[in-house]
Design an enzyme around this catalytic site. Structure first.
Site, PDB file in Angstrom:
ATOM      1  N   ASP A 154     -37.883  83.783  11.487  1.00  0.00           N
ATOM      2  CA  ASP A 154     -37.806  82.557  11.043  1.00  0.00           C
ATOM      3  C   ASP A 154     -36.567  81.771  11.460  1.00  0.00           C
ATOM      4  O   ASP A 154     -35.309  82.444  11.061  1.00  0.00           O
ATOM      5  CB  ASP A 154     -37.708  82.786   9.417  1.00  0.00           C
ATOM      6  CG  ASP A 154     -37.988  81.371   8.725  1.00  0.00           C
ATOM      7  OD1 ASP A 154     -37.516  80.279   9.121  1.00  0.00           O
ATOM      8  OD2 ASP A 154     -37.972  81.496   7.454  1.00  0.00           O
ATOM      9  N   ASP A 222     -42.506  74.014   4.777  1.00  0.00           N
ATOM     10  CA  ASP A 222     -42.935  75.147   3.892  1.00  0.00           C
ATOM     11  C   ASP A 222     -44.201  74.355   3.015  1.00  0.00           C
ATOM     12  O   ASP A 222     -44.021  73.207   2.520  1.00  0.00           O
ATOM     13  CB  ASP A 222     -42.015  75.643   2.859  1.00  0.00           C
ATOM     14  CG  ASP A 222     -41.196  76.545   3.535  1.00  0.00           C
ATOM     15  OD1 ASP A 222     -41.406  76.525   4.873  1.00  0.00           O
ATOM     16  OD2 ASP A 222     -40.331  77.196   2.879  1.00  0.00           O
TER      17      ASP A 222
HETATM   18  C1  GLA Z   1     -38.314  79.592   5.155  1.00  0.00           C
HETATM   19  C2  GLA Z   1     -39.800  80.024   5.550  1.00  0.00           C
HETATM   20  C3  GLA Z   1     -40.531  80.383   4.401  1.00  0.00           C
HETATM   21  C4  GLA Z   1     -39.807  81.641   3.692  1.00  0.00           C
HETATM   22  C5  GLA Z   1     -38.391  81.073   3.334  1.00  0.00           C
HETATM   23  C6  GLA Z   1     -37.752  82.589   3.108  1.00  0.00           C
HETATM   24  O1  GLA Z   1     -38.314  78.452   4.094  1.00  0.00           O
HETATM   25  O2  GLA Z   1     -40.459  78.668   6.272  1.00  0.00           O
HETATM   26  O3  GLA Z   1     -41.902  80.689   4.674  1.00  0.00           O
HETATM   27  O4  GLA Z   1     -40.048  82.725   4.724  1.00  0.00           O
HETATM   28  O5  GLA Z   1     -37.806  80.900   4.690  1.00  0.00           O
HETATM   29  O6  GLA Z   1     -36.266  82.258   2.981  1.00  0.00           O
END
Ligand code: GLA
Length: 396
Positions: A154, A222
């Site tokens: 990520d 997200d």
């Molecule tokens: C980002 C990702 C999410 C999750 C969070 C965790 O926002 O897009 O899917 O993994 O980080 O901190």
């Protein structure tokens, strides 16, 4: 042909062969890790920062007892907040929520499931925990020694480095290099570890995700458990189909089915759309408290068959008329999955004409959610589509 020319040819041939051999493991690994879109569960949507060893074991147990494993859900993925400090040698440790990651992996494997983990190419993860920057080889080796099968990587923390870059091109290169670096580190471990890119679809990742070794790449920011966000993401995937295929998939983010913020019809739309998109199906709910309805939404084998179809061709939008959208996905047996979606909050009558879907002769139609053959059809099919709902057909 002069001697010099001939030896140049030989050198060129050797360079080409070396290139092919060096590239092979990358593509072989990509293909073997995800011949169809990965299916499983991820901790983030429901548990966020509260995820721990005990909860992961309970989810693995429920994955088996609910029938989800047998329906195809295999990965149990721990998202952010498992990370501890590094030891004196720089090895990443788990924090107190995860006393023994290897033992947890053994437990999950013992159930016929696989274990996934999470990190960032930056110094810090999105939730502010330890990232992999400068420790890529070491972290990949640690994951392999624990028995990890899936890595979600990520971007988050790396944005600090990218912001300091002099040009957008330089920032892009920092990101791409970071993803390649972890890919190479994973390959070096010799363990097949599915590589899931998460950088929210920036810089049209679908154009280069495969090049950096990604098996999946998030195409958006997200998701959350509200209809408006699910709808915005799902229908926003139009046009991306050509970038997906066996070993490399567009990822419109994890499922919210069963988390309680949408109606059953909306969750049915969510599942159907994700199946047409050949999206990874990563449940994001608490598997230990599922209602029979949630289980039946997540495990409908005809819906899963659309998502997992071995042709591996992502579906796309065929038409949009106001709030009614028709999407279709070609399947290996020559049939098509056809979703008739109603984005309006009241029921609407919609008509499906089979000719623009590529069918010239009369077709056999099956309603997937109703598990009902509708018989042979020659004329366009008119059907009432529920509010924020879908009529999901298999047409041959
Ligand atoms: C980002 C990702 C999410 C999750 C969070 C965790 O926002 O897009 O899917 O993994 O980080 O901190």
């Amino acid at each position: 042909m002069t001697h010099r020319f001939r030896s140049n040819l030989v050198i060129a041939a050797i360079i080409c062969a070396a290139f092919v051999v060096l590239q092979l493991p990358r593509y072989a690994m990509a293909q073997s890790a995800a011949p169809t879109p990965p299916m499983g569960w991820n901790s983030w949507n429901h548990f966020h920062r509260t995820i721990d060893d005990k909860t992961v074991r309970a989810q693995a147990d429920a994955m088996v007892s609910s029938g989800m494993r047998d329906a195809g859900y295999i990965y149990v993925n721990i998202d952010d907040t498992w990370e501890g400090e590094r030891d004196a040698q720089g090895n990443i440790q788990t924090n107190s929520k995860f006393p023994d990651m290897k033992a947890l992996a053994d437990y999950v494997h013992g159930k016929g499931l696989k274990l996934g983990i999470y990190s960032s190419p930056g110094a810090k993860t999105c939730a502010g925990f330890e990232g992999s920057l400068g420790h890529e080889d070491q972290d990949a080796a640690t994951y392999a020694s624990w028995g990890i099968d899936y890595l979600k990587y990520d971007l988050c923390g790396l944005r600090t480095e990218m912001k300091a870059a002099p040009t957008p091109e330089a920032a892009h290169k920092i990101m791409v290099d970071a993803y390649v670096k972890m890919h190479n580190a994973l390959v070096k471990t010799g363990r097949p570890i599915l590589y899931s890119l998460c950088q929210y679809g920036n810089d049209a990742v679908w154009r280069w995700g495969t090049e950096v070794g990604g098996n999946t790449w998030r195409t958006t920011g997200d998701i959350n458990d509200h209809y408006a966000r699910m709808e915005e993401i799902g229908f926003g995937q139009a046009g991306l189909a050509k970038f997906a295929g066996p070993g490399h998939w567009n990822d419109p983010d994890m499922l919210e089915v069963g988390n309680g913020g949408m109606t059953t019809e909306e969750y049915r739309m969510h599942m159907s759309l994700w199946a047409i998109l050949a999206a990874p199906l990563l449940a994001g709910n608490d598997l230990t408290t599922m209602t029979p309805e949630t289980i039946s939404l997540l495990t409908n084998h005809e819906v899963i068959a659309v998502d997992q179809d071995r042709l591996g061709q992502q579906g796309d939008r065929v038409s949009a008329e106001g709030p009614i959208e028709i999407w279709a996905k070609p399947l290996a047996d020559g049939s098509k999955a056809v979703g008739v979606f109603n984005r309006h909050p009241t029921a609407i009558s919609a008509t499906v004409d089979f000719k623009p879907l590529g069918f010239r002769k009369p077709v056999q139609v099956r309603d997937i959610w109703q598990a009902k053959d509708l018989g042979k059809m020659q004329e366009p099919y008119t059907v009432l589509v529920p509010p924020h709902g879908v009529v999901f057909l298999r047409v041959k």
